[in-house]
Design an enzyme around this catalytic site. Structure first.
Site, PDB file in Angstrom:
ATOM      1  N   LYS A 136       2.731   2.101   2.482  1.00  0.00           N
ATOM      2  CA  LYS A 136       2.569   2.661   3.950  1.00  0.00           C
ATOM      3  C   LYS A 136       3.791   1.920   4.682  1.00  0.00           C
ATOM      4  O   LYS A 136       3.685   0.624   4.888  1.00  0.00           O
ATOM      5  CB  LYS A 136       1.274   2.531   4.356  1.00  0.00           C
ATOM      6  CG  LYS A 136       0.233   3.179   3.793  1.00  0.00           C
ATOM      7  CD  LYS A 136      -1.070   3.167   4.703  1.00  0.00           C
ATOM      8  CE  LYS A 136      -1.371   4.106   5.677  1.00  0.00           C
ATOM      9  NZ  LYS A 136      -2.624   4.045   6.389  1.00  0.00           N
ATOM     10  N   LYS A 157       1.036  -1.056  -0.034  1.00  0.00           N
ATOM     11  CA  LYS A 157      -0.101  -0.027  -0.044  1.00  0.00           C
ATOM     12  C   LYS A 157       0.757   1.354  -0.011  1.00  0.00           C
ATOM     13  O   LYS A 157       0.442   2.577   0.067  1.00  0.00           O
ATOM     14  CB  LYS A 157      -1.007  -0.008   1.272  1.00  0.00           C
ATOM     15  CG  LYS A 157      -2.021  -0.950   1.233  1.00  0.00           C
ATOM     16  CD  LYS A 157      -2.923  -0.656   2.184  1.00  0.00           C
ATOM     17  CE  LYS A 157      -2.528  -0.893   3.781  1.00  0.00           C
ATOM     18  NZ  LYS A 157      -3.802  -0.828   4.711  1.00  0.00           N
TER      19      LYS A 157
END
Ligand code: C2G
Length: 154
Positions: free
Chosen positions: A46, A44
């Protein structure tokens, strides 16, 4: 028995997450939270401050949460809905419309995000206060706030 499921990173756990869980639990009887693994977070874009195990432990301690499962890939949601006999799939409205295809399996609900708070804002606020970097580390898995690179901006 009405079971609700939601998905997310839930890093630097804050009142926005608590308010989401409280509202979700009020929709039924059981709340399952799928917490993104560190490997999935990398997909993602992240990098969480806390590890998956630490984030799962924190989420599981929330009184509104009945069960925590790992989120390892985008496509697991339909299988989870069948596996856990889900009545409601829910996310904050920053994801509005992204998972509407799941409405053939269960109700799909997007709840208002809580404003003015996010894991990214917490990190940036701490950095702006000029806290010495060596005091920002969580000391356990060697992460430190200045290492977090949360491109998703949530
Ligand atoms: N959220 C919220 N209010 C905030 C911050 C977050 O309601 N102030 C909600 C988000 O809308 C989301 C959930 O909390 O539904 C988790 O947010 P994140 O941890 O940022 O998760 P995200 O990176 O959006 O990952 O497959 C779905 C993804 O795993 C979601």
């Amino acid at each position: 028995m009405k079971t609700i499921i939601t998905y997310g990173t839930f890093d630097l756990f804050h009142y926005g997450h608590v308010r989401l869980f409280k509202r979700l639990k009020a929709l039924g009887d059981k709340l399952i939270v799928a917490v993104s693994t560190d490997e999935f977070n990398a997909l993602k874009g992240k990098a969480a401050f806390f590890s998956y195990l630490q984030r799962a432990e924190i989420v599981e301690a929330c009184k509104y949460v009945d069960m925590v499962v790992p989120e390892t890939h985008w496509q697991q949601k339909a299988k989870d809905i069948c596996k856990y006999d889900i009545s409601i799939f829910a996310m904050g409205d920053d994801w509005k419309g992204e998972f509407d295809e799941l409405s053939i399996l269960c109700d799909v609900v997007y709840l208002d995000r809580t404003g003015e708070i996010s894991s990214t804002e917490i990190k940036n606020s701490l950095a702006d206060r000029g806290a010495p970097k060596n005091q920002l580390s969580n000391g356990t898995d060697g992460n430190s706030l200045d290492n977090i690179d949360n491109k998703a901006g949530k």
